[in-house]
Motif scaffolding. Structure first.
Motif, PDB file in Angstrom:
ATOM      1  N   THR A 159       0.926  -1.181  -0.070  1.00  0.00           N
ATOM      2  CA  THR A 159      -0.074  -0.135   0.159  1.00  0.00           C
ATOM      3  C   THR A 159       0.794   1.212  -0.055  1.00  0.00           C
ATOM      4  N   GLY A 160       0.325   2.449  -0.421  1.00  0.00           N
ATOM      5  CA  GLY A 160       1.035   3.582  -0.361  1.00  0.00           C
ATOM      6  C   GLY A 160      -0.038   4.767  -0.148  1.00  0.00           C
ATOM      7  N   ALA A 161       0.764   5.897   0.343  1.00  0.00           N
ATOM      8  CA  ALA A 161      -0.005   6.956   0.691  1.00  0.00           C
ATOM      9  C   ALA A 161       0.797   8.249   0.246  1.00  0.00           C
ATOM     10  N   GLY A 162       0.053   9.017  -0.464  1.00  0.00           N
ATOM     11  CA  GLY A 162       0.867  10.241  -1.142  1.00  0.00           C
ATOM     12  C   GLY A 162       0.219  11.597  -0.624  1.00  0.00           C
ATOM     13  N   ALA A 163       0.877  12.640  -0.846  1.00  0.00           N
ATOM     14  CA  ALA A 163       0.705  13.773  -0.340  1.00  0.00           C
ATOM     15  C   ALA A 163       0.264  14.903  -1.517  1.00  0.00           C
ATOM     16  N   TYR A 164       0.146  14.272  -2.712  1.00  0.00           N
ATOM     17  CA  TYR A 164      -0.350  15.104  -3.895  1.00  0.00           C
ATOM     18  C   TYR A 164      -1.689  15.528  -3.804  1.00  0.00           C
ATOM     19  N   SER A 165      -2.261  16.127  -4.817  1.00  0.00           N
ATOM     20  CA  SER A 165      -3.682  16.523  -4.728  1.00  0.00           C
ATOM     21  C   SER A 165      -4.605  15.569  -5.198  1.00  0.00           C
ATOM     22  N   ASP A 166      -5.909  15.453  -4.602  1.00  0.00           N
ATOM     23  CA  ASP A 166      -6.843  14.658  -5.324  1.00  0.00           C
ATOM     24  C   ASP A 166      -7.828  15.330  -6.467  1.00  0.00           C
ATOM     25  N   ILE A 205     -12.966  12.030  -6.079  1.00  0.00           N
ATOM     26  CA  ILE A 205     -11.931  13.164  -6.422  1.00  0.00           C
ATOM     27  C   ILE A 205     -12.469  14.072  -7.409  1.00  0.00           C
ATOM     28  N   ALA A 206     -11.891  15.114  -7.456  1.00  0.00           N
ATOM     29  CA  ALA A 206     -12.218  16.520  -7.978  1.00  0.00           C
ATOM     30  C   ALA A 206     -12.040  16.294  -9.407  1.00  0.00           C
ATOM     31  N   VAL A 207     -12.680  16.189 -10.551  1.00  0.00           N
ATOM     32  CA  VAL A 207     -12.196  16.376 -11.893  1.00  0.00           C
ATOM     33  C   VAL A 207     -12.578  17.809 -12.419  1.00  0.00           C
ATOM     34  N   ASP A 208     -11.434  18.596 -12.346  1.00  0.00           N
ATOM     35  CA  ASP A 208     -11.728  20.181 -12.539  1.00  0.00           C
ATOM     36  C   ASP A 208     -12.227  20.412 -14.033  1.00  0.00           C
ATOM     37  N   THR A 209     -11.465  20.028 -15.101  1.00  0.00           N
ATOM     38  CA  THR A 209     -11.718  20.701 -16.398  1.00  0.00           C
ATOM     39  C   THR A 209     -11.352  19.618 -17.301  1.00  0.00           C
ATOM     40  N   ILE A 210     -11.592  19.918 -18.534  1.00  0.00           N
ATOM     41  CA  ILE A 210     -10.786  19.153 -19.661  1.00  0.00           C
ATOM     42  C   ILE A 210     -10.378  19.982 -20.737  1.00  0.00           C
ATOM     43  N   TYR A 211      -9.325  20.190 -21.239  1.00  0.00           N
ATOM     44  CA  TYR A 211      -8.730  20.958 -22.255  1.00  0.00           C
ATOM     45  C   TYR A 211      -8.850  19.937 -23.547  1.00  0.00           C
ATOM     46  N   VAL A 212      -8.733  20.660 -24.579  1.00  0.00           N
ATOM     47  CA  VAL A 212      -8.719  19.957 -25.849  1.00  0.00           C
ATOM     48  C   VAL A 212      -7.419  20.635 -26.551  1.00  0.00           C
ATOM     49  N   SER A 213      -6.583  19.670 -27.078  1.00  0.00           N
ATOM     50  CA  SER A 213      -5.368  20.139 -27.831  1.00  0.00           C
ATOM     51  C   SER A 213      -5.338  19.393 -29.206  1.00  0.00           C
TER      52      SER A 213
END
Length: 428
Positions: A159-166, A205-213
């Motif tokens: 198992t692992g636990a990180g400190a990055y954003s959700d 989790i928070a899915v903030d946005t979608i970009y189009v490239s």
């Protein structure tokens, strides 16, 4: 026939060893006693384990003493544990960073950790912080009284636990002239459909946005992707995973790159990704590939906006560490562990009848040395199967290996926890 597909890392294959640089430091410090010898893996390192995998790891458990590969990420705290064999005694866990010498599979080992366990609830528990700068592969070996541990190592967990954003952002990368070929919808409409699907399934989790490239506008590799031609993954060039288009996009550097191609050069294949990819920073393992069309034996079949969006969320589930609720034969073949018939989670049932049927008996065409993508039928011709697929208890879970006429209910709490925990491990 349309197929969900996923790909698992298996980069070592048959590994050749070279001279060992004993106790060298590669990004992490060594915590060691001089009396502990270097015992490098001597079993070919055929099994890997990934953080927060819920699957049964029987083969990995049996190989731990003589060598196992761990996938680790920067600034995450990890626990490796297994049932204690107190009759034999507690082994030390030796961890080695692996450095690939060349493309022939030659490896050097650099010891980074030498750990004693804590006994908790009948299990040996080893905890460590990874201070690597990037995702890495570490080899693990168990040492006891100067040699490889001879006790049992059952019910292995990592198992692992990180400190990055959700929080997560998406980047839909449109390749070639696919935008002009979509069947009855625009790229912007597809992007919004994908965003809606992500938000409806990944609710913790928070899915903030979608970009189009556009691929031809990539600041480094754009010239390789002309906008007036169809792009066929696996045919137009040898970059099957479209890794050149993973990352490097100004303003959305840490987004998950969803690369939309005209189609994939394999009959029935809708999309694929690495399993437990762990990379939101660009380059290897940072992409999910989607097809706007599906190759048939004679031509190509247009894919609906709904199917592309559904494929995106399913494949991204693999990217973040979700297995199929019921394994396909291709899944089992890729892992090489015939005990792993389901995802191992308590709150997702699996379909024994599906395992016994002929519907999942498909061995991947790529072979294990390639890394082996795994997939199966997305649309089943009802009445052709030798049992009723819609009676499977997991049929409405997003990670069921087939699509039927039924609507998905969503992901289980344990599946959602895996996605969130791994997202927070992956640097972004």
């Amino acid at each position: 026939m349309k197929i969900f597909c996923k790909k698992i890392l298996n980069r070592l294959g048959s590994v050749c060893w070279v001279a060992i640089a004993s106790l060298a430091i590669f990004g992490c410090t060594v915590d060691s006693e001089d009396s502990v010898p270097d015992l490098v893996p001597d079993n070919g390192l055929n099994f890997w384990i990934f953080p927060n995998d819920g699957g049964r790891l029987d083969s990995a458990s049996k190989n731990l003493s003589h060598g196992l590969v761990l996938e680790v990420h920067p600034n995450a705290v990890y626990q490796l544990s297994f049932d204690a064999d107190t009759a034999v005694g507690a082994p030390r866990l030796l961890l080695y960073r692996m450095s690939y010498v060349n493309d022939q599979g030659f490896v050097r080992f650099y010891r980074t950790r030498d750990l004693k366990p804590v006994l908790e609830n009948g299990r040996y528990v080893y905890e460590f912080l990874c201070e690597e700068r990037d995702a890495a592969e570490w080899a693990a070996v168990l040492e006891h009284k100067g040699t490889y541990y001879e006790g049992t190592t059952s019910n292995l967990k990592f198992t692992g636990a990180g400190a990055y954003s959700d929080h997560l952002s998406l980047n839909l990368v449109v390749t070639g002239n696919v935008a002009s070929k979509l069947d009855g919808f625009t790229v912007d409409e597809l992007a919004q459909a994908i965003l809606k699907k992500f938000r409806s399934f990944y609710v913790n989790i928070a899915v903030d946005t979608i970009y189009v490239s556009s691929a031809h506008e990539h600041p480094v590799h754009g010239r390789l992707y002309p906008s007036n031609e169809p792009w066929v993954a696996g045919h137009s060039d040898d970059d099957l995973m479209m890794e050149k288009l993973g990352g490097g996009w100004p303003g959305c550097e840490n987004a998950l790159d969803l690369v939309l191609v005209h189609y994939i050069d394999e009959v029935g294949l809708m999309g694929y990704s690495y399993l437990f990819s762990g990379n939101l920073g660009g380059g290897g393992g940072s992409t999910v590939v989607l097809g706007a069309f599906v190759k048939t034996p004679t031509s190509q079949e247009a894919t609906s906006m709904e199917d592309i969006a559904e494929t995106a969320v399913h494949e991204s589930g693999h990217f973040f560490g979700l297995r199929h609720t019921t394994s396909t034969s291709a899944d089992i073949y890729a892992v090489g562990d015939y005990s792993m018939v389901e995802d191992g989670l308590d709150d997702t049932p699996y379909c024994k009848d599906l395992l016994k049927s002929g519907l999942v008996k498909r061995i991947p065409d790529w072979g294990r040395n390639f890394g082996t993508r795994r997939g199966w039928v997305r649309k089943i011709p009802m009445g052709k199967e030798n049992f009723k697929v819609t009676d499977c208890p997991d049929v409405t879970n997003l990670m069921f290996p087939m699509e039927t006429v039924l609507e998905y209910d969503g992901l289980s709490p344990q599946q959602l926890d895996i996605v969130r925990n791994n997202l927070m491990i992956f640097p972004h």
